[in-house]
Design a protein around this motif. Structure first.
Motif, PDB file in Angstrom:
ATOM      1  N   LYS A  82       0.729  11.803 -19.179  1.00 59.11           N
ATOM      2  CA  LYS A  82       1.580  12.362 -18.226  1.00 59.11           C
ATOM      3  C   LYS A  82       1.429  11.327 -16.940  1.00 59.11           C
ATOM      4  CE  LYS A  82       3.515  15.604 -20.966  1.00 59.11           C
ATOM      5  NZ  LYS A  82       3.674  16.885 -21.525  1.00 59.11           N
ATOM      6  N   VAL A  83       0.390  12.227 -16.537  1.00 56.08           N
ATOM      7  CA  VAL A  83      -0.452  11.753 -15.187  1.00 56.08           C
ATOM      8  C   VAL A  83      -0.160  10.313 -14.698  1.00 56.08           C
ATOM      9  CG1 VAL A  83      -1.594  11.221 -13.035  1.00 56.08           C
ATOM     10  CG2 VAL A  83      -0.921  13.560 -14.293  1.00 56.08           C
ATOM     11  N   SER A  84      -0.318   9.306 -15.697  1.00 54.88           N
ATOM     12  CA  SER A  84      -0.620   7.955 -15.468  1.00 54.88           C
ATOM     13  C   SER A  84       1.417   7.294 -16.104  1.00 54.88           C
ATOM     14  CB  SER A  84      -1.463   7.415 -16.026  1.00 54.88           C
ATOM     15  OG  SER A  84      -1.023   7.702 -17.400  1.00 54.88           O
ATOM     16  N   LEU A  85       1.870   7.424 -16.460  1.00 58.78           N
ATOM     17  CA  LEU A  85       3.065   7.443 -16.411  1.00 58.78           C
ATOM     18  C   LEU A  85       3.967   7.369 -15.629  1.00 58.78           C
ATOM     19  CD1 LEU A  85       4.585   8.863 -20.403  1.00 58.78           C
ATOM     20  CD2 LEU A  85       3.947   6.486 -19.380  1.00 58.78           C
ATOM     21  N   THR A  86       3.705   9.334 -14.538  1.00 55.10           N
ATOM     22  CA  THR A  86       4.271   9.046 -13.462  1.00 55.10           C
ATOM     23  C   THR A  86       3.798   8.012 -12.638  1.00 55.10           C
ATOM     24  OG1 THR A  86       3.997  11.367 -14.692  1.00 55.10           O
ATOM     25  CG2 THR A  86       5.061  11.015 -11.708  1.00 55.10           C
ATOM     26  N   CYS A  87       2.645   7.598 -12.182  1.00 53.51           N
ATOM     27  CA  CYS A  87       1.989   6.995 -10.981  1.00 53.51           C
ATOM     28  C   CYS A  87       2.329   5.396 -11.841  1.00 53.51           C
ATOM     29  CB  CYS A  87       1.095   6.649 -11.006  1.00 53.51           C
ATOM     30  SG  CYS A  87      -0.044   8.335 -10.653  1.00 53.51           S
ATOM     31  N   CYS A  88       2.748   5.466 -12.630  1.00 55.54           N
ATOM     32  CA  CYS A  88       3.119   3.581 -13.313  1.00 55.54           C
ATOM     33  C   CYS A  88       4.932   4.089 -12.849  1.00 55.54           C
ATOM     34  CB  CYS A  88       3.164   3.989 -14.569  1.00 55.54           C
ATOM     35  SG  CYS A  88       1.450   3.748 -14.849  1.00 55.54           S
ATOM     36  N   ALA A  89       5.782   4.495 -13.024  1.00 59.63           N
ATOM     37  CA  ALA A  89       7.080   4.895 -12.438  1.00 59.63           C
ATOM     38  C   ALA A  89       7.337   4.994 -11.252  1.00 59.63           C
ATOM     39  CB  ALA A  89       7.774   6.314 -13.630  1.00 59.63           C
ATOM     40  N   GLN A 115       0.547  -1.004   0.379  1.00 58.24           N
ATOM     41  CA  GLN A 115      -0.274  -0.243  -0.213  1.00 58.24           C
ATOM     42  C   GLN A 115       0.675   1.362   0.047  1.00 58.24           C
ATOM     43  OE1 GLN A 115      -2.780  -0.296   3.196  1.00 58.24           O
ATOM     44  NE2 GLN A 115      -3.936  -1.200   1.455  1.00 58.24           N
ATOM     45  N   ILE A 116       1.967   1.204   0.408  1.00 57.29           N
ATOM     46  CA  ILE A 116       3.396   2.160   0.280  1.00 57.29           C
ATOM     47  C   ILE A 116       3.127   2.617  -1.635  1.00 57.29           C
ATOM     48  CG2 ILE A 116       5.267   3.535   1.501  1.00 57.29           C
ATOM     49  CD1 ILE A 116       5.147   1.215   3.372  1.00 57.29           C
ATOM     50  N   SER A 117       3.716   1.521  -2.137  1.00 60.93           N
ATOM     51  CA  SER A 117       3.455   2.443  -3.592  1.00 60.93           C
ATOM     52  C   SER A 117       2.478   2.682  -4.151  1.00 60.93           C
ATOM     53  CB  SER A 117       4.323   1.185  -3.745  1.00 60.93           C
ATOM     54  OG  SER A 117       3.289  -0.332  -4.272  1.00 60.93           O
ATOM     55  N   GLY A 118       1.482   1.804  -3.945  1.00 64.33           N
ATOM     56  CA  GLY A 118       0.542   2.998  -3.392  1.00 64.33           C
ATOM     57  C   GLY A 118      -0.051   3.890  -3.504  1.00 64.33           C
ATOM     58  N   ALA A 119       0.351   4.576  -2.535  1.00 67.76           N
ATOM     59  CA  ALA A 119      -0.254   5.840  -1.629  1.00 67.76           C
ATOM     60  C   ALA A 119       0.837   6.563  -2.454  1.00 67.76           C
ATOM     61  CB  ALA A 119       0.059   5.434  -0.505  1.00 67.76           C
ATOM     62  N   LEU A 120       2.267   6.490  -1.914  1.00 66.85           N
ATOM     63  CA  LEU A 120       3.427   6.850  -3.175  1.00 66.85           C
ATOM     64  C   LEU A 120       3.185   7.560  -5.073  1.00 66.85           C
ATOM     65  CD1 LEU A 120       6.856   5.754  -1.816  1.00 66.85           C
ATOM     66  CD2 LEU A 120       5.765   7.966  -1.482  1.00 66.85           C
ATOM     67  N   ALA A 121       2.187   6.843  -5.253  1.00 66.53           N
ATOM     68  CA  ALA A 121       1.519   7.312  -7.035  1.00 66.53           C
ATOM     69  C   ALA A 121       0.381   8.116  -7.045  1.00 66.53           C
ATOM     70  CB  ALA A 121       1.754   5.788  -7.514  1.00 66.53           C
ATOM     71  N   LEU A 122      -0.002   7.230  -5.580  1.00 61.83           N
ATOM     72  CA  LEU A 122      -1.532   9.121  -5.187  1.00 61.83           C
ATOM     73  C   LEU A 122      -0.798  10.028  -5.385  1.00 61.83           C
ATOM     74  CD1 LEU A 122      -4.545   9.529  -5.251  1.00 61.83           C
ATOM     75  CD2 LEU A 122      -4.573   8.366  -2.882  1.00 61.83           C
ATOM     76  N   ILE A 123       0.604   9.790  -4.437  1.00 63.50           N
ATOM     77  CA  ILE A 123       0.743  11.780  -4.232  1.00 63.50           C
ATOM     78  C   ILE A 123       1.417  12.611  -5.238  1.00 63.50           C
ATOM     79  CG2 ILE A 123       2.602  12.820  -2.610  1.00 63.50           C
ATOM     80  CD1 ILE A 123       1.468  10.055  -0.477  1.00 63.50           C
TER      81      ILE A 123
END
Length: 101
Positions: free
Chosen positions: A85-92, A63-71
């Motif tokens: 770009k937002v989706s690419l950022t979250c995936c990265a 859940q930490i990686s999901g929270a970091l991607a959300l932020i």
């Protein structure tokens, strides 16, 4: 036992139809109440957020990686990034976070 299932299905269908038909029959004119209009305007957005937010946190291994991607996604969107770009950022962010966590 089988008769109870039909009763349950009947009750669920009546409730579902009542929720969808009653507003159409009771509200015929234009809604003039500003508070009610604003409430109805935001209902689809809130519903989408309530369904999406838990999926964001549970889609990754932690859940930490999901929270970091959300932020990171919220920050990218705040600064005007496109949806792609937002989706690419979250995936990265998820990829890097899963490597190190």
């Amino acid at each position: 036992m089988t008769h109870e299932i039909y009763i349950y299905i009947l009750i669920m269908s009546v409730v579902t139809l009542a929720i969808r038909i009653l507003p159409l029959t009771l509200i015929r004119g234009e809604i003039k109440n500003v508070t009610l209009k604003s409430f109805l305007y935001y209902v689809p957005y809130v519903t989408l957020a309530v369904m999406t937010f838990p999926a964001i946190l549970d889609a990754t291994q932690s859940q930490i990686s999901g929270a970091l991607a959300l932020i990171a996604g919220m920050a990218a969107a705040f600064f005007g990034a496109s949806l792609f770009k937002v989706s690419l950022t979250c995936c990265a962010v998820v990829f890097v976070a899963e490597l190190f966590l």
